[in-house]
Design a protein around this motif. Structure first.
Motif, PDB file in Angstrom:
ATOM      1  N   THR A 194       0.806  -1.221   0.000  1.00 41.96           N
ATOM      2  CA  THR A 194       0.000   0.000   0.000  1.00 41.96           C
ATOM      3  C   THR A 194       0.839   1.272   0.000  1.00 41.96           C
ATOM      4  N   VAL A 195       1.696   1.421   0.974  1.00 42.21           N
ATOM      5  CA  VAL A 195       2.504   2.644   1.070  1.00 42.21           C
ATOM      6  C   VAL A 195       3.520   2.695  -0.064  1.00 42.21           C
ATOM      7  N   ASN A 196       4.129   1.558  -0.372  1.00 48.60           N
ATOM      8  CA  ASN A 196       5.139   1.523  -1.436  1.00 48.60           C
ATOM      9  C   ASN A 196       4.558   1.892  -2.793  1.00 48.60           C
ATOM     10  N   ALA A 197       3.292   1.506  -3.042  1.00 43.69           N
ATOM     11  CA  ALA A 197       2.660   1.867  -4.306  1.00 43.69           C
ATOM     12  C   ALA A 197       2.541   3.380  -4.435  1.00 43.69           C
ATOM     13  N   THR A 198       2.157   4.029  -3.363  1.00 42.67           N
ATOM     14  CA  THR A 198       2.081   5.495  -3.385  1.00 42.67           C
ATOM     15  C   THR A 198       3.444   6.099  -3.651  1.00 42.67           C
ATOM     16  N   LEU A 199       4.446   5.590  -2.982  1.00 42.90           N
ATOM     17  CA  LEU A 199       5.810   6.112  -3.152  1.00 42.90           C
ATOM     18  C   LEU A 199       6.307   5.891  -4.578  1.00 42.90           C
ATOM     19  N   LEU A 200       5.934   4.757  -5.173  1.00 39.51           N
ATOM     20  CA  LEU A 200       6.349   4.494  -6.557  1.00 39.51           C
ATOM     21  C   LEU A 200       5.701   5.490  -7.509  1.00 39.51           C
ATOM     22  N   LEU A 201       4.413   5.752  -7.330  1.00 34.82           N
ATOM     23  CA  LEU A 201       3.743   6.732  -8.189  1.00 34.82           C
ATOM     24  C   LEU A 201       4.335   8.124  -7.998  1.00 34.82           C
ATOM     25  N   GLN A 202       4.705   8.459  -6.779  1.00 40.98           N
ATOM     26  CA  GLN A 202       5.343   9.747  -6.526  1.00 40.98           C
ATOM     27  C   GLN A 202       6.680   9.843  -7.252  1.00 40.98           C
ATOM     28  N   GLU A 203       7.408   8.748  -7.298  1.00 41.80           N
ATOM     29  CA  GLU A 203       8.702   8.744  -7.981  1.00 41.80           C
ATOM     30  C   GLU A 203       8.527   8.881  -9.492  1.00 41.80           C
ATOM     31  N   PHE A 204       7.558   8.174 -10.044  1.00 40.89           N
ATOM     32  CA  PHE A 204       7.279   8.329 -11.477  1.00 40.89           C
ATOM     33  C   PHE A 204       6.888   9.767 -11.799  1.00 40.89           C
ATOM     34  N   ARG A 205       6.017  10.337 -10.975  1.00 40.18           N
ATOM     35  CA  ARG A 205       5.578  11.716 -11.220  1.00 40.18           C
ATOM     36  C   ARG A 205       6.761  12.678 -11.143  1.00 40.18           C
ATOM     37  N   LYS A 206       7.614  12.493 -10.154  1.00 38.22           N
ATOM     38  CA  LYS A 206       8.771  13.360  -9.980  1.00 38.22           C
ATOM     39  C   LYS A 206       9.682  13.313 -11.200  1.00 38.22           C
ATOM     40  N   GLN A 207       9.983  12.110 -11.672  1.00 37.56           N
ATOM     41  CA  GLN A 207      10.904  11.976 -12.800  1.00 37.56           C
ATOM     42  C   GLN A 207      10.264  12.411 -14.126  1.00 37.56           C
ATOM     43  N   LEU A 208       8.979  12.141 -14.289  1.00 36.86           N
ATOM     44  CA  LEU A 208       8.307  12.613 -15.507  1.00 36.86           C
ATOM     45  C   LEU A 208       8.245  14.133 -15.539  1.00 36.86           C
ATOM     46  N   ASP A 209       8.013  14.743 -14.387  1.00 40.37           N
ATOM     47  CA  ASP A 209       7.981  16.211 -14.336  1.00 40.37           C
ATOM     48  C   ASP A 209       9.356  16.807 -14.622  1.00 40.37           C
ATOM     49  N   ALA A 210      10.396  16.136 -14.128  1.00 41.59           N
ATOM     50  CA  ALA A 210      11.753  16.637 -14.383  1.00 41.59           C
ATOM     51  C   ALA A 210      12.071  16.581 -15.873  1.00 41.59           C
ATOM     52  N   LEU A 211      11.688  15.487 -16.526  1.00 45.47           N
ATOM     53  CA  LEU A 211      11.899  15.384 -17.971  1.00 45.47           C
ATOM     54  C   LEU A 211      11.051  16.408 -18.711  1.00 45.47           C
ATOM     55  N   LYS A 213      10.074  19.280 -17.659  1.00 47.39           N
ATOM     56  CA  LYS A 213      10.631  20.622 -17.495  1.00 47.39           C
ATOM     57  C   LYS A 213      11.712  20.874 -18.525  1.00 47.39           C
ATOM     58  N   THR A 214      12.490  19.850 -18.796  1.00 45.00           N
ATOM     59  CA  THR A 214      13.540  19.958 -19.809  1.00 45.00           C
ATOM     60  C   THR A 214      12.965  20.063 -21.212  1.00 45.00           C
ATOM     61  N   ASN A 215      11.908  19.287 -21.476  1.00 49.17           N
ATOM     62  CA  ASN A 215      11.329  19.213 -22.827  1.00 49.17           C
ATOM     63  C   ASN A 215      10.159  20.165 -23.043  1.00 49.17           C
ATOM     64  N   HIS A 216       9.814  20.925 -22.006  1.00 53.15           N
ATOM     65  CA  HIS A 216       8.669  21.849 -22.071  1.00 53.15           C
ATOM     66  C   HIS A 216       7.400  21.096 -22.466  1.00 53.15           C
ATOM     67  N   LYS A 217       7.143  19.989 -21.752  1.00 54.56           N
ATOM     68  CA  LYS A 217       6.021  19.110 -22.066  1.00 54.56           C
ATOM     69  C   LYS A 217       5.491  18.494 -20.780  1.00 54.56           C
ATOM     70  N   HIS A 218       4.180  18.321 -20.709  1.00 56.84           N
ATOM     71  CA  HIS A 218       3.602  17.588 -19.587  1.00 56.84           C
ATOM     72  C   HIS A 218       3.454  16.129 -19.983  1.00 56.84           C
ATOM     73  N   TYR A 219       4.114  15.256 -19.233  1.00 53.74           N
ATOM     74  CA  TYR A 219       3.989  13.820 -19.472  1.00 53.74           C
ATOM     75  C   TYR A 219       2.902  13.247 -18.570  1.00 53.74           C
ATOM     76  N   LEU A 220       2.070  12.416 -19.155  1.00 56.19           N
ATOM     77  CA  LEU A 220       0.933  11.852 -18.443  1.00 56.19           C
ATOM     78  C   LEU A 220       1.352  10.688 -17.557  1.00 56.19           C
ATOM     79  N   LEU A 221       0.641  10.550 -16.452  1.00 58.76           N
ATOM     80  CA  LEU A 221       0.800   9.399 -15.570  1.00 58.76           C
ATOM     81  C   LEU A 221      -0.595   8.955 -15.151  1.00 58.76           C
ATOM     82  N   THR A 222      -0.930   7.712 -15.452  1.00 52.68           N
ATOM     83  CA  THR A 222      -2.233   7.163 -15.095  1.00 52.68           C
ATOM     84  C   THR A 222      -2.027   5.818 -14.399  1.00 52.68           C
ATOM     85  N   MET A 223      -3.115   5.302 -13.825  1.00 55.96           N
ATOM     86  CA  MET A 223      -3.034   4.017 -13.135  1.00 55.96           C
ATOM     87  C   MET A 223      -4.351   3.278 -13.289  1.00 55.96           C
ATOM     88  N   PHE A 224      -4.268   1.971 -13.423  1.00 52.89           N
ATOM     89  CA  PHE A 224      -5.452   1.124 -13.431  1.00 52.89           C
ATOM     90  C   PHE A 224      -6.106   1.179 -12.064  1.00 52.89           C
TER      91      PHE A 224
END
Length: 425
Positions: A194-211, A213-224
């Protein structure tokens, strides 16, 4: 009377009348304070494309262009990439980026070195520049292992983003720009995750946002988003939702041939006559639960099946509904799912000898043939139209939209997707 299943609405008056009543009901109902709406922005019209569609089904990305479905989609999710304990892996390199034999989407030949479905998606996006394409990642064991440590979460997100979003497939082969984000198809986190799943999604969001910012693009993150309480209770829904663009909420497989009695596979509402009523296996319960947990309505995208679930050896009482069975219904030889108890909507529209029945209380349809004692639960244009009415009115501004699993299982004209799109626009 025995009738052949048809692709269109059975009549104009009935579905319009039902839709009017349905919309008025949801507009009139009080909205709970903790069921937030949104600003009425355009709805997601989504669909999953399975990489294996190109094999026995003979369904390609090019089909989406020729039958007009691509004109209706806002989001296409490609299934699957493999989630591993160390990151991500290509599930089928031939289908994904190696096959030079797929039909062209645009009419231009594939020149390589990128081929396969990824090259076809590249052409599709050139024709539909507003279409968002996502890679869906699957593998419960891989997610669980990677999510269990900070280092594992960082490595998984970095590796998956590099492989699919940045497109570094293999030496000299790039799919950069094909994917606009990542879909996490974790079926299902356990209580220990439970907690680890939240932390994993936070990590994906963090890294997608960092990319981004570099590419001037919003990358999507979704979950089943699973339908059953036994599964979504293991997800910190509100916390995860803050990291997501939206949940793809499972609106199907509430019942199937893992059970011995017939029932609706994708009912919208409850029925106290349902022998399994206490299990809360219906869409409104799932959506209500996500809203109650604090997920904004705009982040709930409802799943609609393009396949039927069926049983045989079903007595004719109640036209087969809520009855015992002797097993899964046999599938016609031409049905490419080749699975007892499951057929595509495409196959279902060609069945003969069945009578269609409609459950007005649950917003669900089924077919029953008393001569073969066979029962099929499915969605058709009537149920789809009513479900899109629900999506638009469930909260102020509506839910986020709807998607189908899966694109290849619709009829040749894409009737289910087109009905869904018409109901959401």
């Amino acid at each position: 009377m025995s009738t052949r299943v048809v692709e269109g609405l059975p009549s104009r008056a009935l579905p319009c009348f039902l839709a009017s009543l349905f919309v008025l009901f949801f507009l009139a109902r009080p909205t709970l304070a903790n069921e937030p709406g949104h600003d009425g922005k355009s709805k997601v019209v989504g669909g999953y494309f399975e990489e294996w569609s190109i094999y026995f089904a003979g369904y390609n990305i090019a089909n989406l262009q020729t039958n007009g479905v691509a004109d209706k989609l806002t989001h296409l999710t490609y299934a699957f990439g493999n989630a591993t304990p160390t990151g991500c892996a290509i599930a089928d390199s031939w289908a994904d980026y190696q096959s030079p034999y797929l039909p062209s989407v645009s009419g231009a030949p594939y020149t390589g070195p990128l081929y396969g479905n990824f090259a076809a998606l590249q052409q599709l996006k050139q024709l539909h520049p507003n279409l968002k394409v996502m890679i869906s990642l699957a593998g419960a064991a891989g997610f669980s292992a990677a999510a269990s440590t900070a280092a594992g979460r960082q490595a998984m997100a970095a590796n998956c983003i590099d492989l699919f979003v940045s497109g570094n497939l293999a030496p000299g082969i790039s799919a950069a720009g094909v994917f606009d984000g990542i879909d996490i198809d974790w079926e299902f986190p356990t209580a220990a995750d439970t907690v680890n799943a939240t932390l994993l999604l936070q990590e994906f969001r963090k890294q997608l946002d960092a990319l981004g910012k570099t590419n001037h693009k919003h990358y999507l993150l979704t979950m089943f988003g699973p339908a059953g309480q036994q599964n979504f209770s293991n997800i910190q829904l509100a916390e995860v939702a803050r990291e997501l663009d939206f949940f793809n909420v499972q609106g199907y497989d509430y019942h199937g041939t893992w059970e011995t009695s017939t029932n609706h596979a994708s009912p919208l509402l409850d029925d106290k006559q349902d022998p399994d009523s206490s299990e809360n296996f219906y869409i409104e319960y799932t959506i209500h639960s996500y809203l109650q947990a604090g997920v904004p309505g705009e982040k709930l995208v409802l799943g609609i099946p393009t396949y039927a679930r069926g049983w045989t050896g079903v007595p004719s009482t109640n036209h087969g509904l809520y009855q015992t069975s002797t097993g899964p219904a046999p599938f016609p030889a031409a049905d490419y799912l080749q699975t007892p108890g499951v057929i595509t909507y495409l196959t279902l529209t060609g069945l003969t000898g069945y009578t269609r029945h409609f459950d007005y209380g649950r917003i669900a349809a089924w077919l029953y043939d008393p001569s073969t004692q066979t029962f099929w639960s499915y969605d058709d244009p009537v149920t789809v139209l009513l479900k899109t009415g629900y999506v638009r009115t469930r909260v102020p501004g509506g839910l986020g939209g709807a998607f189908v699993w899966a694109l290849k299982d619709d009829d040749a004209n894409g009737t289910i997707v087109k009905t869904m799109a018409a109901g959401l626009n």
